[in-house]
Design a protein around this motif. Sequence first.
Motif, mmCIF file in Angstrom:
data_model
loop_
_atom_site.group_PDB
_atom_site.id
_atom_site.type_symbol
_atom_site.label_atom_id
_atom_site.label_comp_id
_atom_site.label_asym_id
_atom_site.label_seq_id
_atom_site.Cartn_x
_atom_site.Cartn_y
_atom_site.Cartn_z
ATOM 1 N N VAL A 34 37.864 -12.290 10.157
ATOM 2 C CA VAL A 34 37.873 -10.986 9.507
ATOM 3 C C VAL A 34 37.568 -11.189 8.026
ATOM 4 N N HIS A 35 37.299 -10.108 7.324
ATOM 5 C CA HIS A 35 36.855 -10.180 5.940
ATOM 6 C C HIS A 35 37.803 -9.406 5.039
ATOM 7 N N LEU A 36 38.117 -9.996 3.881
ATOM 8 C CA LEU A 36 39.004 -9.360 2.920
ATOM 9 C C LEU A 36 38.377 -8.077 2.393
ATOM 10 N N GLY A 37 39.169 -7.027 2.370
ATOM 11 C CA GLY A 37 38.714 -5.759 1.804
ATOM 12 C C GLY A 37 38.638 -5.844 0.287
ATOM 13 N N ASP A 38 38.338 -4.731 -0.364
ATOM 14 C CA ASP A 38 38.134 -4.751 -1.818
ATOM 15 C C ASP A 38 39.363 -4.338 -2.623
ATOM 16 N N LEU A 75 49.187 -8.483 -1.439
ATOM 17 C CA LEU A 75 49.005 -7.867 -0.133
ATOM 18 C C LEU A 75 47.558 -7.414 -0.042
ATOM 19 N N GLY A 76 46.878 -7.838 0.997
ATOM 20 C CA GLY A 76 45.474 -7.488 1.144
ATOM 21 C C GLY A 76 45.219 -6.739 2.442
ATOM 22 N N VAL A 77 44.059 -6.169 2.554
ATOM 23 C CA VAL A 77 43.623 -5.497 3.773
ATOM 24 C C VAL A 77 42.301 -6.117 4.203
ATOM 25 N N THR A 78 41.997 -5.968 5.478
ATOM 26 C CA THR A 78 40.716 -6.458 5.974
ATOM 27 C C THR A 78 39.719 -5.309 6.034
ATOM 28 N N GLN A 79 38.448 -5.662 6.057
ATOM 29 C CA GLN A 79 37.402 -4.658 6.233
ATOM 30 C C GLN A 79 37.416 -4.123 7.657
ATOM 31 N N GLU A 80 37.903 -4.938 8.588
ATOM 32 C CA GLU A 80 37.939 -4.555 9.994
ATOM 33 C C GLU A 80 39.269 -3.881 10.340
ATOM 34 N N HIS A 87 49.117 -9.614 22.520
ATOM 35 C CA HIS A 87 49.128 -10.879 21.788
ATOM 36 C C HIS A 87 49.613 -10.669 20.361
ATOM 37 N N VAL A 88 50.121 -11.730 19.760
ATOM 38 C CA VAL A 88 50.533 -11.693 18.361
ATOM 39 C C VAL A 88 49.438 -12.376 17.545
ATOM 40 N N PRO A 89 48.774 -11.646 16.662
ATOM 41 C CA PRO A 89 47.692 -12.259 15.886
ATOM 42 C C PRO A 89 48.243 -13.140 14.766
ATOM 43 N N VAL A 90 47.475 -14.138 14.404
ATOM 44 C CA VAL A 90 47.776 -14.986 13.255
ATOM 45 C C VAL A 90 46.611 -14.829 12.288
ATOM 46 N N ILE A 91 46.927 -14.483 11.051
ATOM 47 C CA ILE A 91 45.871 -14.313 10.058
ATOM 48 C C ILE A 91 46.063 -15.366 8.978
ATOM 49 N N GLU A 92 45.012 -16.133 8.724
ATOM 50 C CA GLU A 92 45.031 -17.175 7.708
ATOM 51 C C GLU A 92 43.915 -16.907 6.717
#
Length: 98
Positions: A34-38, A75-80, A87-92
């Motif tokens: 995924v991609h970091l939002g702005d 704290l960030g948001v993703t573009q997606e 399932h439990v997602p893991v975001i790195e």
Amino acid sequence: MILTDKKILENIASGDIVIKPFYRECLGTNSYDVHLGDTLAIYKDDVLDAKKHNEVRYLKIPKNGIILYPGKLYLGVTQEYTETHKHVPVIEGKCFSP
């Protein structure tokens, strides 16, 4: 259990995983990039109190980037948009240079 790319695609097809927009080239062998939002958010107070509402301040990430300081919570948001139902997602986070 970490899902393989085939299992991720099966879970997307069944609706158990939602990624919008979905780009096939972002699918790895056992992950999806995924991609970091702005926009980032930081808490106004350095000490957080779980008994109260902790106010946040929003930062727009400029085109030339932003310097992040150690010891500070961002704290960030993703573009997606993502959802998982089984399932439990893991975001790195990772850094790359284009």
